[in-house]
Design a protein around this motif. Structure first.
Motif, PDB file in Angstrom:
ATOM      1  N   GLU A  93      -4.381  27.920  42.403  1.00  0.00           N
ATOM      2  CA  GLU A  93      -4.354  29.566  42.450  1.00  0.00           C
ATOM      3  C   GLU A  93      -3.356  29.840  41.746  1.00  0.00           C
ATOM      4  OE1 GLU A  93      -3.552  33.443  44.958  1.00  0.00           O
ATOM      5  OE2 GLU A  93      -3.814  31.559  46.146  1.00  0.00           O
ATOM      6  N   VAL A  94      -3.732  30.105  40.179  1.00  0.00           N
ATOM      7  CA  VAL A  94      -2.927  30.723  39.321  1.00  0.00           C
ATOM      8  C   VAL A  94      -2.671  32.359  39.594  1.00  0.00           C
ATOM      9  CG1 VAL A  94      -2.240  31.301  37.134  1.00  0.00           C
ATOM     10  CG2 VAL A  94      -3.654  29.334  37.978  1.00  0.00           C
ATOM     11  N   GLY A 152      -1.977  35.946  40.388  1.00  0.00           N
ATOM     12  CA  GLY A 152      -2.471  37.171  39.616  1.00  0.00           C
ATOM     13  C   GLY A 152      -3.630  36.947  38.449  1.00  0.00           C
ATOM     14  N   GLU A 153      -4.173  35.621  38.509  1.00  0.00           N
ATOM     15  CA  GLU A 153      -5.031  35.391  37.493  1.00  0.00           C
ATOM     16  C   GLU A 153      -6.433  34.822  38.194  1.00  0.00           C
ATOM     17  OE1 GLU A 153      -3.692  33.610  34.052  1.00  0.00           O
ATOM     18  OE2 GLU A 153      -1.809  34.633  34.334  1.00  0.00           O
ATOM     19  N   ALA A 154      -6.648  33.352  38.034  1.00  0.00           N
ATOM     20  CA  ALA A 154      -7.813  32.664  38.521  1.00  0.00           C
ATOM     21  C   ALA A 154      -7.544  31.661  39.408  1.00  0.00           C
ATOM     22  CB  ALA A 154      -8.490  32.500  37.326  1.00  0.00           C
ATOM     23  N   THR A 155      -8.593  31.138  40.019  1.00  0.00           N
ATOM     24  CA  THR A 155      -8.209  29.828  40.632  1.00  0.00           C
ATOM     25  C   THR A 155      -9.174  28.781  40.094  1.00  0.00           C
ATOM     26  OG1 THR A 155      -8.062  31.100  42.848  1.00  0.00           O
ATOM     27  CG2 THR A 155      -8.708  28.832  43.037  1.00  0.00           C
ATOM     28  N   GLU A 156      -8.876  27.529  39.860  1.00  0.00           N
ATOM     29  CA  GLU A 156      -9.380  26.506  39.111  1.00  0.00           C
ATOM     30  C   GLU A 156      -9.088  25.289  39.801  1.00  0.00           C
ATOM     31  OE1 GLU A 156      -8.768  24.405  34.660  1.00  0.00           O
ATOM     32  OE2 GLU A 156      -8.097  26.502  35.084  1.00  0.00           O
ATOM     33  N   TYR A 174      -0.692  24.954  30.758  1.00  0.00           N
ATOM     34  CA  TYR A 174       0.816  25.678  30.581  1.00  0.00           C
ATOM     35  C   TYR A 174       1.755  24.668  30.257  1.00  0.00           C
ATOM     36  CZ  TYR A 174      -1.951  29.243  32.917  1.00  0.00           C
ATOM     37  OH  TYR A 174      -2.754  30.413  33.175  1.00  0.00           O
ATOM     38  N   ARG A 179      -0.424  26.947  44.432  1.00  0.00           N
ATOM     39  CA  ARG A 179      -0.189  28.165  43.962  1.00  0.00           C
ATOM     40  C   ARG A 179       0.547  28.103  42.760  1.00  0.00           C
ATOM     41  NH1 ARG A 179       1.308  33.191  47.119  1.00  0.00           N
ATOM     42  NH2 ARG A 179      -0.308  34.280  45.718  1.00  0.00           N
ATOM     43  N   ARG A 204       3.213  31.999  37.084  1.00  0.00           N
ATOM     44  CA  ARG A 204       3.649  31.731  35.638  1.00  0.00           C
ATOM     45  C   ARG A 204       4.997  32.625  35.487  1.00  0.00           C
ATOM     46  NH1 ARG A 204      -0.733  33.856  31.655  1.00  0.00           N
ATOM     47  NH2 ARG A 204       1.138  33.185  30.316  1.00  0.00           N
ATOM     48  N   LYS A 245       5.124  35.588  30.858  1.00  0.00           N
ATOM     49  CA  LYS A 245       3.833  36.201  30.335  1.00  0.00           C
ATOM     50  C   LYS A 245       3.894  36.975  29.337  1.00  0.00           C
ATOM     51  CE  LYS A 245      -0.117  37.754  33.242  1.00  0.00           C
ATOM     52  NZ  LYS A 245      -0.619  38.283  34.392  1.00  0.00           N
TER      53      LYS A 245
END
Length: 69
Positions: free
Chosen positions: A6-7, A9-13, A32, A58, A61, A64
């Motif tokens: 889980e990034v 504030g962004e997405a989960t991959e 990254y 998690r 970042r 940014k």
């Protein structure tokens, strides 16, 4: 091993890594550098050279993109 990342504030991959993978490898697989992100396991940062031992993390970042002025 499949790791759900889980990034924040962004997405989960979901990323597939080998049995010898480190958390640094995981960061790189997400696109990254280790200077711009850190991995949290149960809310605690883990060293980039530690072996991946969980299937859910998690990613925070640290840098940014933005605009000055």
């Amino acid at each position: 091993m499949e790791v759900t990342c889980e990034v924040v504030g962004e997405a989960t991959e979901t990323v597939t890594v080998g049995s010898e993978a480190t958390y640094g490898d995981l960061i790189e697989r997400l696109g990254y550098s280790m200077h711009e992100a850190t991995v949290l396991v149960d809310g605690t940062p883990v060293p980039e050279d530690a072996p991946v031992e969980t299937d859910r993390v998690r990613v925070l970042r640290l840098i940014k993109g933005g605009r000055w002025g």
